[in-house]
Each structure stands twice: as C-alpha cells, then as structure tokens.
Design a protein around this motif. Structure first.
Motif, PDB file in Angstrom:
ATOM      1  N   TYR A   1      -3.404  -1.154  -2.202  1.00 14.75           N
ATOM      2  CA  TYR A   1      -3.053  -1.610  -0.855  1.00 14.75           C
ATOM      3  C   TYR A   1      -2.368  -0.496  -0.069  1.00 14.75           C
ATOM      4  CZ  TYR A   1      -4.239  -6.415  -2.033  1.00 14.75           C
ATOM      5  OH  TYR A   1      -4.911  -7.553  -2.376  1.00 14.75           O
ATOM      6  N   VAL A   2      -1.488   0.226  -0.733  1.00 10.24           N
ATOM      7  CA  VAL A   2      -0.804   1.345  -0.089  1.00 10.24           C
ATOM      8  C   VAL A   2      -1.818   2.426   0.284  1.00 10.24           C
ATOM      9  CG1 VAL A   2       0.910   3.182  -0.434  1.00 10.24           C
ATOM     10  CG2 VAL A   2       1.415   0.842  -1.179  1.00 10.24           C
ATOM     11  N   ALA A   3      -2.767   2.697  -0.597  1.00 13.12           N
ATOM     12  CA  ALA A   3      -3.805   3.709  -0.320  1.00 13.12           C
ATOM     13  C   ALA A   3      -4.634   3.309   0.901  1.00 13.12           C
ATOM     14  CB  ALA A   3      -4.698   3.907  -1.539  1.00 13.12           C
ATOM     15  N   TRP A   4      -4.984   2.028   1.012  1.00 14.06           N
ATOM     16  CA  TRP A   4      -5.729   1.569   2.192  1.00 14.06           C
ATOM     17  C   TRP A   4      -4.925   1.797   3.466  1.00 14.06           C
ATOM     18  CZ3 TRP A   4      -7.116  -3.527  -0.666  1.00 14.06           C
ATOM     19  CH2 TRP A   4      -8.302  -3.352  -1.403  1.00 14.06           C
ATOM     20  N   ALA A   5      -3.636   1.532   3.420  1.00 11.42           N
ATOM     21  CA  ALA A   5      -2.791   1.722   4.602  1.00 11.42           C
ATOM     22  C   ALA A   5      -2.695   3.202   4.964  1.00 11.42           C
ATOM     23  CB  ALA A   5      -1.405   1.134   4.371  1.00 11.42           C
ATOM     24  N   VAL A   6      -2.599   4.066   3.964  1.00 13.17           N
ATOM     25  CA  VAL A   6      -2.576   5.515   4.219  1.00 13.17           C
ATOM     26  C   VAL A   6      -3.882   5.935   4.894  1.00 13.17           C
ATOM     27  CG1 VAL A   6      -2.576   7.793   3.103  1.00 13.17           C
ATOM     28  CG2 VAL A   6      -0.899   6.063   2.416  1.00 13.17           C
ATOM     29  N   GLN A   7      -5.002   5.407   4.415  1.00 19.46           N
ATOM     30  CA  GLN A   7      -6.305   5.708   5.030  1.00 19.46           C
ATOM     31  C   GLN A   7      -6.360   5.254   6.487  1.00 19.46           C
ATOM     32  OE1 GLN A   7      -9.172   3.770   2.498  1.00 19.46           O
ATOM     33  NE2 GLN A   7      -8.962   5.286   0.873  1.00 19.46           N
ATOM     34  N   LYS A   8      -5.570   4.255   6.833  1.00 13.20           N
ATOM     35  CA  LYS A   8      -5.516   3.741   8.208  1.00 13.20           C
ATOM     36  C   LYS A   8      -4.413   4.401   9.029  1.00 13.20           C
ATOM     37  CE  LYS A   8      -8.942   1.079   7.752  1.00 13.20           C
ATOM     38  NZ  LYS A   8     -10.184   1.481   8.395  1.00 13.20           N
ATOM     39  N   GLY A   9      -3.876   5.522   8.523  1.00  7.34           N
ATOM     40  CA  GLY A   9      -2.928   6.306   9.300  1.00  7.34           C
ATOM     41  C   GLY A   9      -1.456   6.027   9.049  1.00  7.34           C
ATOM     42  N   GLN A  10      -1.134   5.173   8.100  1.00  6.50           N
ATOM     43  CA  GLN A  10       0.274   4.905   7.795  1.00  6.50           C
ATOM     44  C   GLN A  10       0.852   6.066   6.992  1.00  6.50           C
ATOM     45  OE1 GLN A  10       2.003   1.717   8.708  1.00  6.50           O
ATOM     46  NE2 GLN A  10       0.311   2.120  10.097  1.00  6.50           N
ATOM     47  N   ASN A  11       2.071   6.450   7.311  1.00  3.43           N
ATOM     48  CA  ASN A  11       2.747   7.527   6.598  1.00  3.43           C
ATOM     49  C   ASN A  11       3.589   6.915   5.469  1.00  3.43           C
ATOM     50  OD1 ASN A  11       3.827   9.976   5.850  1.00  3.43           O
ATOM     51  ND2 ASN A  11       5.363   9.986   7.479  1.00  3.43           N
ATOM     52  N   LEU A  12       2.953   6.682   4.342  1.00  2.00           N
ATOM     53  CA  LEU A  12       3.612   6.035   3.213  1.00  2.00           C
ATOM     54  C   LEU A  12       3.708   7.016   2.056  1.00  2.00           C
ATOM     55  CD1 LEU A  12       1.718   2.623   3.405  1.00  2.00           C
ATOM     56  CD2 LEU A  12       3.865   3.269   4.499  1.00  2.00           C
ATOM     57  N   THR A  13       4.782   6.910   1.313  1.00  2.00           N
ATOM     58  CA  THR A  13       5.026   7.892   0.249  1.00  2.00           C
ATOM     59  C   THR A  13       5.175   7.281  -1.138  1.00  2.00           C
ATOM     60  OG1 THR A  13       7.401   7.784   0.683  1.00  2.00           O
ATOM     61  CG2 THR A  13       6.150   9.493   1.853  1.00  2.00           C
ATOM     62  N   SER A  14       5.167   5.952  -1.220  1.00  2.00           N
ATOM     63  CA  SER A  14       5.446   5.313  -2.496  1.00  2.00           C
ATOM     64  C   SER A  14       4.670   4.006  -2.633  1.00  2.00           C
ATOM     65  CB  SER A  14       6.952   5.019  -2.596  1.00  2.00           C
ATOM     66  OG  SER A  14       7.232   4.123  -3.641  1.00  2.00           O
ATOM     67  N   ASP A  15       4.332   3.651  -3.840  1.00  2.00           N
ATOM     68  CA  ASP A  15       3.704   2.354  -4.097  1.00  2.00           C
ATOM     69  C   ASP A  15       4.628   1.214  -3.689  1.00  2.00           C
ATOM     70  OD1 ASP A  15       1.669   3.838  -5.181  1.00  2.00           O
ATOM     71  OD2 ASP A  15       2.046   3.222  -7.253  1.00  2.00           O
ATOM     72  N   TYR A  16       5.926   1.473  -3.642  1.00  3.47           N
ATOM     73  CA  TYR A  16       6.889   0.436  -3.276  1.00  3.47           C
ATOM     74  C   TYR A  16       6.844   0.096  -1.792  1.00  3.47           C
ATOM     75  CZ  TYR A  16       8.354   1.211  -8.001  1.00  3.47           C
ATOM     76  OH  TYR A  16       8.352   1.328  -9.365  1.00  3.47           O
ATOM     77  N   ASP A  17       6.127   0.908  -1.007  1.00  2.00           N
ATOM     78  CA  ASP A  17       5.906   0.560   0.395  1.00  2.00           C
ATOM     79  C   ASP A  17       5.092  -0.728   0.509  1.00  2.00           C
ATOM     80  OD1 ASP A  17       7.294   2.716   1.591  1.00  2.00           O
ATOM     81  OD2 ASP A  17       5.600   4.047   1.209  1.00  2.00           O
ATOM     82  N   PHE A  18       4.464  -1.130  -0.575  1.00  2.89           N
ATOM     83  CA  PHE A  18       3.736  -2.395  -0.633  1.00  2.89           C
ATOM     84  C   PHE A  18       4.616  -3.559  -0.178  1.00  2.89           C
ATOM     85  CE2 PHE A  18       2.648  -6.316  -2.854  1.00  2.89           C
ATOM     86  CZ  PHE A  18       1.276  -6.409  -2.679  1.00  2.89           C
ATOM     87  N   PHE A  19       5.886  -3.503  -0.498  1.00  2.00           N
ATOM     88  CA  PHE A  19       6.784  -4.628  -0.258  1.00  2.00           C
ATOM     89  C   PHE A  19       7.405  -4.662   1.134  1.00  2.00           C
ATOM     90  CE2 PHE A  19       6.922  -3.973  -4.897  1.00  2.00           C
ATOM     91  CZ  PHE A  19       6.393  -5.192  -5.277  1.00  2.00           C
ATOM     92  N   ASN A  20       7.338  -3.561   1.894  1.00  2.72           N
ATOM     93  CA  ASN A  20       8.004  -3.594   3.190  1.00  2.72           C
ATOM     94  C   ASN A  20       7.205  -3.033   4.363  1.00  2.72           C
ATOM     95  OD1 ASN A  20       8.326  -0.831   2.757  1.00  2.72           O
ATOM     96  ND2 ASN A  20      10.341  -1.119   1.842  1.00  2.72           N
ATOM     97  N   ASN A  21       6.053  -2.429   4.139  1.00  6.83           N
ATOM     98  CA  ASN A  21       5.258  -1.912   5.240  1.00  6.83           C
ATOM     99  C   ASN A  21       4.435  -3.047   5.864  1.00  6.83           C
ATOM    100  OD1 ASN A  21       2.382  -0.790   6.091  1.00  6.83           O
ATOM    101  ND2 ASN A  21       3.938   0.765   6.537  1.00  6.83           N
ATOM    102  N   PRO A  22       4.567  -3.249   7.173  1.00  6.47           N
ATOM    103  CA  PRO A  22       3.857  -4.368   7.820  1.00  6.47           C
ATOM    104  C   PRO A  22       2.335  -4.336   7.627  1.00  6.47           C
ATOM    105  CG  PRO A  22       5.512  -3.463   9.299  1.00  6.47           C
ATOM    106  CD  PRO A  22       5.438  -2.536   8.113  1.00  6.47           C
ATOM    107  N   LYS A  23       1.717  -3.177   7.706  1.00  8.78           N
ATOM    108  CA  LYS A  23       0.269  -3.090   7.535  1.00  8.78           C
ATOM    109  C   LYS A  23      -0.141  -3.469   6.111  1.00  8.78           C
ATOM    110  CE  LYS A  23      -2.545  -0.292   9.858  1.00  8.78           C
ATOM    111  NZ  LYS A  23      -3.342  -1.281  10.522  1.00  8.78           N
TER     112      LYS A  23
END
Length: 191
Positions: A53-75
C-alpha cells in the motif's frame, strides 16, 4: 486521477480474489458448515502486506519513507478503505451472495499482526483501528470484527514477555474500541 487510481486498485483486488479463489473457498466452507475468519491485509510482506500500500502511494507521488506510513498517510488509508469496500461488497460468483451478507463468514480481521514501532505510545495504532473500524462497520454491520493483534500490552501495562519488545500496540485499549467485537491472540510456543 483519484478515480482512475480507485478503478485500478479495484481491478487488482478483483484479480487477486479470483486468482486466490476466495469465492470457491467460501462456497465450499458453506457446503461443509465451516465458518471463516478472513483477514483484510497482512502486516508482513506476504501477499503484499502494508508495504505494498505504501509503495502504491509512493508511485502516486507521496513522499513516504516507511512502511509505518500505512497507518497515518491519508492516501494509503484511502487505498485500504477502498480495498475493504471492494472486498465486502463483492458478490460471490458461485453463491451469488455479497461477502458482507454471507453468514459463512463469521468474522473479518483488520490486519494480521499489526505493528507500528514508529510510535510506541500506541496512539497511531489506536487512531488507525478506530478509523478503520468505523469504515468497516459503515459497510458491514452483519459480521464480527477483530483486529488481529498478537497480544502485546504496550508500554503502560506490565506483562510477561521475555524479550521485552514493544510494537506500538496496546492490547487492552485497542480491543476496547467501539465496533471491535472480540479479540484473538497469536501464540507461538517455540518463542
């Protein structure tokens, strides 16, 4: 763009359900009187897990650095919510019953062994479980829901665990969230 992402994710989810034969599994469980507890995502990388899920969000332009972004990133959370909606509203091609209405399914699990070690206070996990429980119950009021926790109490409660590890969960508080219907634990006697 958001609409296209939802359509693409929905197609991926449908493809996975068909390939894994979940319709078939549910129909056979019904035939033999077996009730199922089905997980909605895995904490671990098997079958994609939260990392996907985090990888999909990164592909959509989200600047995420951790798998734990799963729990708090709106996208990422919206990707998960879309997944939940697609799965629960799917009509089984064999039984012709929507998953959310199928009594063969005893319960759903929000996530297999969720952990959020980026926030050991447990607040991030508490908020995520609360939000996802509300979302789930807005679609499916027929089934029991559980979290999928391992049994770690968190840093504010004493417990016996030889390794003294903390995983950003609080077993008691997490399971007291409105809409969580029962709890389970994962026991590993060799550890």
């Amino acid at each position: 763009m958001a609409n296209r992402t939802s359509v693409v994710l929905e197609e991926i989810i449908k493809d996975i359900l068909i390939k894994l034969g979940l319709d078939f599994v549910i129909s056979k469980a019904k035939k033999y009187g077996i009730h199922l507890i089905l997980g909605l995502v895995n904490n671990w990388d098997a079958l994609g897990g939260k990392k996907q899920y985090v990888a999909w969000a990164v592909q959509k332009g989200q600047n995420l650095t951790s798998d734990y972004d799963f729990f708090n990133n709106p996208k990422v959370k919206n990707f998960y919510k879309n997944h939940v909606k697609v799965v629960l509203t799917r009509v089984n091609k064999i039984t012709k019953v929507a998953y959310k209405d199928d009594p063969t399914i005893l319960s759903w699990e929000l996530m297999n062994e969720p952990r959020c070690t980026s926030d050991l206070s447990g607040k991030t996990m508490q908020y995520w479980i609360t939000e996802m429980t509300r979302h789930f119950k807005s679609i499916d009021k027929n089934h029991l829901l559980e979290i999928g926790l391992e049994e770690f109490y968190g840093n504010n409660r004493k417990q016996y665990y030889p390794k003294s590890l903390e995983f950003g969960t609080d077993f008691v508080s997490n399971n007291q969230i409105k809409g969580i219907d029962f709890t389970s634990i994962h026991m590993y006697p060799d550890q």
